[in-house]
Design an enzyme around this catalytic site. Structure first.
Site, PDB file in Angstrom:
ATOM      1  N   CYS A   2      27.386  28.812  58.738  1.00  0.00           N
ATOM      2  CA  CYS A   2      27.119  27.653  57.884  1.00  0.00           C
ATOM      3  C   CYS A   2      28.332  26.735  57.785  1.00  0.00           C
ATOM      4  O   CYS A   2      29.466  27.195  57.788  1.00  0.00           O
ATOM      5  CB  CYS A   2      26.760  28.100  56.480  1.00  0.00           C
ATOM      6  SG  CYS A   2      25.425  29.272  56.414  1.00  0.00           S
ATOM      7  N   TRP A  74      23.106  28.752  58.875  1.00  0.00           N
ATOM      8  CA  TRP A  74      22.842  29.823  59.846  1.00  0.00           C
ATOM      9  C   TRP A  74      22.191  30.938  59.033  1.00  0.00           C
ATOM     10  O   TRP A  74      22.819  31.543  58.170  1.00  0.00           O
ATOM     11  CB  TRP A  74      24.154  30.280  60.475  1.00  0.00           C
ATOM     12  CG  TRP A  74      23.983  31.238  61.614  1.00  0.00           C
ATOM     13  CD1 TRP A  74      23.737  30.930  62.922  1.00  0.00           C
ATOM     14  CD2 TRP A  74      24.065  32.665  61.553  1.00  0.00           C
ATOM     15  NE1 TRP A  74      23.658  32.079  63.666  1.00  0.00           N
ATOM     16  CE2 TRP A  74      23.854  33.160  62.857  1.00  0.00           C
ATOM     17  CE3 TRP A  74      24.289  33.586  60.526  1.00  0.00           C
ATOM     18  CZ2 TRP A  74      23.864  34.509  63.171  1.00  0.00           C
ATOM     19  CZ3 TRP A  74      24.296  34.939  60.832  1.00  0.00           C
ATOM     20  CH2 TRP A  74      24.092  35.384  62.141  1.00  0.00           C
ATOM     21  N   ASN A  98      28.159  28.882  52.030  1.00  0.00           N
ATOM     22  CA  ASN A  98      28.431  29.575  53.293  1.00  0.00           C
ATOM     23  C   ASN A  98      28.883  30.984  52.917  1.00  0.00           C
ATOM     24  O   ASN A  98      29.767  31.136  52.083  1.00  0.00           O
ATOM     25  CB  ASN A  98      29.546  28.812  54.031  1.00  0.00           C
ATOM     26  CG  ASN A  98      30.138  29.604  55.183  1.00  0.00           C
ATOM     27  OD1 ASN A  98      29.521  30.539  55.681  1.00  0.00           O
ATOM     28  ND2 ASN A  98      31.328  29.235  55.606  1.00  0.00           N
ATOM     29  N   GLY A  99      28.259  31.999  53.493  1.00  0.00           N
ATOM     30  CA  GLY A  99      28.642  33.380  53.175  1.00  0.00           C
ATOM     31  C   GLY A  99      27.435  34.158  52.675  1.00  0.00           C
ATOM     32  O   GLY A  99      26.292  33.759  52.903  1.00  0.00           O
ATOM     33  N   LYS A 483      29.160  36.669  78.378  1.00  0.00           N
ATOM     34  CA  LYS A 483      29.039  35.219  78.571  1.00  0.00           C
ATOM     35  C   LYS A 483      27.628  34.878  79.070  1.00  0.00           C
ATOM     36  O   LYS A 483      27.003  33.936  78.598  1.00  0.00           O
ATOM     37  CB  LYS A 483      30.056  34.701  79.612  1.00  0.00           C
ATOM     38  CG  LYS A 483      31.476  34.578  79.171  1.00  0.00           C
ATOM     39  CD  LYS A 483      31.804  33.313  78.405  1.00  0.00           C
ATOM     40  CE  LYS A 483      31.730  33.495  76.933  1.00  0.00           C
ATOM     41  NZ  LYS A 483      32.639  34.373  76.251  1.00  0.00           N
ATOM     42  N   GLU A 486      25.046  35.352  76.318  1.00  0.00           N
ATOM     43  CA  GLU A 486      25.197  34.373  75.236  1.00  0.00           C
ATOM     44  C   GLU A 486      24.551  33.036  75.578  1.00  0.00           C
ATOM     45  O   GLU A 486      23.868  32.451  74.744  1.00  0.00           O
ATOM     46  CB  GLU A 486      26.690  34.100  74.968  1.00  0.00           C
ATOM     47  CG  GLU A 486      27.384  35.138  74.143  1.00  0.00           C
ATOM     48  CD  GLU A 486      28.846  34.781  73.927  1.00  0.00           C
ATOM     49  OE1 GLU A 486      29.289  34.814  72.787  1.00  0.00           O
ATOM     50  OE2 GLU A 486      29.562  34.478  74.913  1.00  0.00           O
ATOM     51  N   LYS A 602      29.736  30.194  65.954  1.00  0.00           N
ATOM     52  CA  LYS A 602      31.096  30.184  66.499  1.00  0.00           C
ATOM     53  C   LYS A 602      32.007  31.087  65.677  1.00  0.00           C
ATOM     54  O   LYS A 602      32.789  31.851  66.214  1.00  0.00           O
ATOM     55  CB  LYS A 602      31.618  28.740  66.479  1.00  0.00           C
ATOM     56  CG  LYS A 602      33.024  28.574  66.995  1.00  0.00           C
ATOM     57  CD  LYS A 602      33.039  28.647  68.494  1.00  0.00           C
ATOM     58  CE  LYS A 602      34.430  28.636  69.070  1.00  0.00           C
ATOM     59  NZ  LYS A 602      34.463  29.367  70.358  1.00  0.00           N
TER      60      LYS A 602
HETATM   61  C1  G6P Z   1      31.357  34.906  67.665  1.00  0.00           C
HETATM   62  C2  G6P Z   1      31.559  33.915  68.790  1.00  0.00           C
HETATM   63  C3  G6P Z   1      32.310  34.581  69.939  1.00  0.00           C
HETATM   64  C4  G6P Z   1      33.610  35.202  69.447  1.00  0.00           C
HETATM   65  C5  G6P Z   1      33.367  36.158  68.276  1.00  0.00           C
HETATM   66  C6  G6P Z   1      34.669  36.587  67.618  1.00  0.00           C
HETATM   67  O1  G6P Z   1      30.457  35.886  68.061  1.00  0.00           O
HETATM   68  O2  G6P Z   1      30.332  33.396  69.238  1.00  0.00           O
HETATM   69  O3  G6P Z   1      32.591  33.634  70.949  1.00  0.00           O
HETATM   70  O4  G6P Z   1      34.220  35.887  70.485  1.00  0.00           O
HETATM   71  O5  G6P Z   1      32.601  35.512  67.265  1.00  0.00           O
HETATM   72  O6  G6P Z   1      35.245  35.473  66.994  1.00  0.00           O
HETATM   73  P1  G6P Z   1      36.765  35.287  66.690  1.00  0.00           P
HETATM   74  O7  G6P Z   1      36.859  33.909  66.086  1.00  0.00           O
HETATM   75  O8  G6P Z   1      37.141  36.347  65.696  1.00  0.00           O
HETATM   76  O9  G6P Z   1      37.504  35.413  67.952  1.00  0.00           O
END
Ligand code: G6P
Length: 607
Positions: A2, A74, A98-99, A483, A486, A602
């Site tokens: 969010c 989200w 958010n949370g 990857k 995703e 993200k």
């Molecule tokens: C989410 C993202 C990933 C990322 C992971 C860990 O799942 O989509 O791309 O690797 O979080 O995030 P961080 O910010 O802790 O690296």
């Protein structure tokens, strides 16, 4: 995850709130909403799906008002419907959140027993009811919020708008980030500096438990005990221009191609090429006495940690434990006194990693953090801060942050080895030389973009794909599979090449492409044997190797992708590129939403 933006403005805010939401899109979301105050009323528009749907709502039914809040949601509690989208409006109070409010059921029961009716399935709506309930008892907004915040368990960043107090927004954070921004006769709230990039560069990061009253010309911040506090105003340095994709079709593509530059940028803080030494930004930390290192991370950052385990054990001979953050904190890990816990994160806000960090600290561990966002919670809670300088990463699937993490971790491994007396000066010089060669080798890998694009259609047709690697290329196989999953939604598995005989080989037929990561070098022959076992069963192999490896073992593959010949130390930085490009081109061929893949966020700020 969010995203929040709020503006206490002097002019119309709807379009600026929408612009802020667009900057928050990268976090991942599945519905969105906006609420302003106009003529003594709260007005709201919400929509499922992408922001374009909300934008259409606003065209059909524009929103007036100079003060407002907006949100990308989200979904956690309740489906991503209009009814569950934020803001939640209750009796003249509008809330975005958010949370997760973990005790929302008990709080909702309490509110319902007072005759309050809920309209959504969310945990967030209860915040609006609680605040409205306090206002109904005659409290002013500040006092109402101060009374409600201690009752909320879990993680939150919230922004609240009050119909009857139109010149202010109150924001609060605990476990999820929130920043305030100062403008010219205007003030703002945002989940991060990016959200506010087009509005102001002058921002303050709220600390855990802070809440802030944001008005036109002032921001009053209080700590969790309601004491007024000052938080440093910093120049965010985040320009609105990072939202320019340049000549690239997607942020992910731009970020893949930025890697040689940002890895070089990162290495500048970790190697001294003239002295041929590795150096950490914080040199006062000695690893000599550290008996054990525990690495904890999530997602792609976890795979960077997995590569680091190979390096730290190989060079520094220090035992390394490695864990996924969400597992680590609940398995009651044994943490040796004097141990170092190393957390790796692009965002520095991932809820599981942050909670694991706090758990490790409570167990007496020293805390090292490899992080890309220098103002993040993890960065602020580190004893040893090891920043990556990848710049803001917008594509949901991490790319450049990963290779920058690897660069930092390689330098760290050498530093630990030196401090422990396990690496000679000459070996250190070698490490520096190889690391310095990495950006050029990554450039050479990028030169194969067209070859990878040309073969992507083969993978795009597959239902399942296997990635195989050995040693430090095994984490790369896992990262390649991640990857692909995703962004192209193709089922993929990464396997240690030698482990394939113990299960996945049963999957092999001519419909399952197998991507083999095998730089020539010590483990090459072994990996090639595993590859041949696959080919003998009709498996279609794509071999990623250097010219020497391809000459030796390329025959019989449906495709080969040639990488420059590099020292094993930097191979993971270089081999990350073809797996990223392959996933990218497959996703483009399939027509998926590359930068904002479905269901993903993200920065995952909920457990
Ligand atoms: C989410 C993202 C990933 C990322 C992971 C860990 O799942 O989509 O791309 O690797 O979080 O995030 P961080 O910010 O802790 O690296």
């Amino acid at each position: 995850m969010c995203g929040i933006i709020g503006i206490v403005g002097r002019e119309q805010v709807a379009s600026r709130l929408m612009d802020g939401l667009r900057r928050l899109e990268y976090r991942g979301y599945d519905s969105a909403g906006i609420c302003t105050i106009h003529d003594g009323a709260l007005e709201r528009r919400r929509a499922e799906g992408k922001l374009d749907n909300l934008a259409r709502e606003l065209v059909a039914s524009p929103l007036d008002g100079a003060v407002g809040i907006a949100h990308t949601r989200w979904a956690t509690h309740g489906a991503p419907t209009v009814g569950n989208a934020h803001p939640h409006v209750v009796d003249g109070v509008a809330v975005v959140h958010n949370g997760i409010i973990e005790n929302f059921k008990a709080l909702r029961d309490e509110m319902q027993s007072k005759g309050r009716r809920f309209e959504s399935q969310t945990d967030s709506e209860v915040v609006a009811h609680l605040v409205a309930d306090q206002l109904a008892q005659g409290l002013a907004p500040e006092a109402a919020v101060a009374a409600v915040l201690p009752r909320l368990h879990g993680a939150f960043a919230i922004a609240i708008l009050f119909r009857d107090h139109p010149g202010m927004i109150i924001g609060a954070r605990l476990g999820a980030p929130l920043t305030v921004g100062l403008g010219d006769g205007e003030s703002y709230l945002g989940s991060d500096a990016l959200a506010l990039a087009a509005l102001t560069q002058r921002i303050a990061y709220l600390e855990e438990g802070d809440w802030a009253v944001v008005t036109h010309d002032a921001v009053r911040i209080h700590d969790r005990d309601n004491n007024p506090v000052e938080r440093e105003i910093v120049q965010s340095g985040v320009s609105a221009a990072i939202y320019d994709k340049g000549n690239h079709a997607h942020y992910m593509q731009k970020e893949i191609f930025e890697q040689p530059v940002v890895v070089a940028q990162t290495l500048q803080s970790y190697v001294r090429p003239l002295e041929q030494k590795v150096a950490l930004p914080q040199m006062d930390f000695s690893f000599g006495p550290v008996p054990r290192i525990t690495i904890v991370a999530c997602g792609t950052s976890f795979y960077a940690g997995m590569v680091a385990k190979y390096w730290l054990e190989h060079f520094a001979r220090v035992p390394v434990e490695l864990d996924i953050a969400s597992e680590f904190r609940y398995r009651d890990p044994v943490l040796e006194a004097g141990g170092l816990a190393l957390f790796i994160s692009q965002s520095g806000e991932t809820a599981d990693t942050l909670a694991a960090l706090r758990h490790a600290r409570a167990q007496g561990q020293k805390i090292a953090v490899v992080v890309n966002v220098p103002t993040s919670s993890m960065a602020r809670e580190a004893d040893l801060l090891l920043p990556t300088h990848a710049g803001p990463e917008v594509g949901v699937a991490s790319t450049k942050a990963f290779t920058c993490q690897l660069a930092v971790l390689a330098a760290l491994a050498a530093k630990v080895a030196r401090d422990k007396g396990r690496m000679s000066e000459e070996e250190e010089r070698d490490i520096v030389r190889h690391l310095s060669e990495a950006p050029a080798a990554m450039n050479a890998a990028l030169a194969h973009d067209e070859d990878i694009k040309a073969m992507a259609h083969v993978i795009a047709e597959a239902r399942d794909v296997l990635y195989l690697g050995r040693g430090q290329d095994y984490p790369l196989a896992l990262e390649g599979a991640l990857k692909l999953k995703e962004i192209s939604y193709i089922h993929a598995e990464g396997y240690a090449a030698g482990e394939m005989k113990h299960g996945p080989i049963a999957l092999i037929d001519d419909a399952v492409p197998i991507i083999v990561l095998a730089p020539s070098g010590p483990l090459f022959e072994k990996t090639v044997s595993n590859m041949q076992e696959v080919q003998a069963r009709g498996g279609k192999v794509v071999l990623i190797s250097d010219a020497e490896g391809i000459a030796q073992a390329g025959e019989g593959s449906i495709a080969t992708i040639e990488m420059p010949k590099v020292h094993p130390l930097i191979a993971p930085l270089v081999y990350a590129i073809p797996v990223q490009l392959l996933a990218y081109h497959v996703a483009v061929a399939k027509g998926t939403d590359v930068d904002q893949p479905r269901n993903l966020a993200k920065s995952v700020t909920v457990e």
